[in-house]
Enzyme design. Structure first.
Site, mmCIF file in Angstrom:
data_model
loop_
_atom_site.group_PDB
_atom_site.id
_atom_site.type_symbol
_atom_site.label_atom_id
_atom_site.label_comp_id
_atom_site.label_asym_id
_atom_site.label_seq_id
_atom_site.Cartn_x
_atom_site.Cartn_y
_atom_site.Cartn_z
ATOM 1 N N CYS A 10 0.839 -1.201 0.000
ATOM 2 C CA CYS A 10 0.000 0.000 0.000
ATOM 3 C C CYS A 10 0.874 1.251 0.000
ATOM 4 O O CYS A 10 1.757 1.402 0.844
ATOM 5 C CB CYS A 10 -0.920 0.011 1.220
ATOM 6 S SG CYS A 10 -1.993 1.480 1.272
ATOM 7 N N ASN B 133 0.626 -8.707 -10.974
ATOM 8 C CA ASN B 133 -0.395 -7.668 -10.790
ATOM 9 C C ASN B 133 0.085 -6.375 -11.438
ATOM 10 O O ASN B 133 1.243 -6.022 -11.327
ATOM 11 C CB ASN B 133 -0.635 -7.476 -9.281
ATOM 12 C CG ASN B 133 -1.599 -6.348 -8.948
ATOM 13 O OD1 ASN B 133 -1.351 -5.591 -8.021
ATOM 14 N ND2 ASN B 133 -2.702 -6.228 -9.659
#
Length: 324
Positions: free
Chosen positions: A107, A207
């Site tokens: 994050c 990803n």
């Protein structure tokens, strides 16, 4: 490579066609996870939950652990910077009924990294490894780690972190092909994902910048990853899962959803949010979802304006039903 994608095993969890919904704050709540599974996502990942929130029994954080039986297999993601509190959080996730515990080390937002959490852990590999080891020891579930390529272009630590994760007992790692410095800008660097694939023996999930069947296949072919994770491409677009799966299996490209199908799914999503979170929250959260569902459609700007002004459930329903 079409038709040759192999099942992915993450500990005791096996995904036949490993196309996974990424954990996204404000997107991957229970209603949308159920929708994604309905459309074929092999596994869904919940929004990240705070280890401190679970330790102190924060009501909102506890609510984020609710699970619908239709979600399984489900990965729940935790974030924090202390091995002991992260181990406790993992145990709470296991009690809640998750199938996989994922540790957030990717994050990029300031309020997370300022506490040495999320992608800040990519600058402190000994602490990151200690967290992974503590979580692995605390639960019987498979443990995964989601990371970026590094903090910035000069500090690409994904390979070293992945090696440490494997050593600490992680069952798989997911690599988002961007640094923390990039946030979500620029192009994902898939070569860094390939570097991780070649450095470890545990499965690597790719990803970043997967938007359709061809890009999904390209990720598999260019990186050698064992699974793929769909993030922003799935926002307001659960059709991306059957589209990718069909392409990986057959090379065929499914047609995009019709306007009516988009509006029907939008309304169904709203009804689920309403049942789960109540009118006040559902109306407000649906504004973002509606923008994603209607992106690029004719008249979408005017429609979003009407949705944003909707004063209640009846008005919202009427706006959408008139379009069907």
């Amino acid at each position: 490579m079409i038709g040759t994608i192999k099942p992915l095993s993450i500990g005791s969890v096996t995904l036949e066609i490993p196309v996974i919904l990424a954990p996204m704050a404000g997107v991957c709540d229970l209603p949308y996870r159920v929708i994604a599974r309905h459309y074929g996502a092999a596994m869904v990942c919940a929004e990240m939950v705070s280890d401190k929130g679970l330790l102190y029994h924060n009501r909102h954080t506890q609510e984020m652990l609710r699970i619908d039986p239709r979600e399984h297999p489900l990965s729940m993601q935790i974030f924090g910077s202390d091995p002991a509190t992260m181990a406790n959080a993992a145990q709470e996730v296991e009690k809640a009924g998750a199938d996989v515990v994922d540790i957030n080390m990717g994050c990029p937002v300031n309020k997370v990294v300022k506490n040495q959490e999320g992608s800040a852990l990519m600058k402190d590999l000994p602490r990151a490894e200690a967290i992974i080891a503590a979580v692995v020891s605390a639960v019987s579930l498979p443990v995964t780690v989601k990371m970026r390529t590094g903090w910035d272009a000069d500090h690409n630590t994904a390979v070293e972190l992945a090696k440490r994760a494997e050593q600490a007992g992680a069952a798989a790692v997911t690599v988002h092909g961007r640094t923390r410095e990039q946030f979500y800008m620029g192009k994902a660097d898939w070569t860094k994902i390939k570097d991780v694939v070649q450095a470890v023996t545990i499965p690597v999930i790719g990803n970043g910048d997967i938007t359709d069947g061809p890009s999904a296949l390209q990720m598999f072919e260019e990186t050698g990853c064992r699974g793929i994770m769909i993030g922003r491409g799935a926002q307001g677009n659960p059709w991306i899962f059957p589209q990718i799966i069909m392409y990986l299996k057959t090379g065929k490209i499914l047609p995009p959803p019709t306007a009516a199908e988009r509006y029907e799914q939008l309304l169904e999503h709203f009804e689920s949010l309403l049942a789960y979170k109540g009118e006040y929250i559902a109306l407000r959260e649906m504004r973002a979802h509606a923008a994603w569902y209607t992106k690029g459609m004719h008249g979408s700007a005017a429609l979003r304006e009407r949705i944003n002004r909707a004063a209640g459930v009846a008005e919202f329903r009427n706006i959408i039903r008139k379009l069907l």
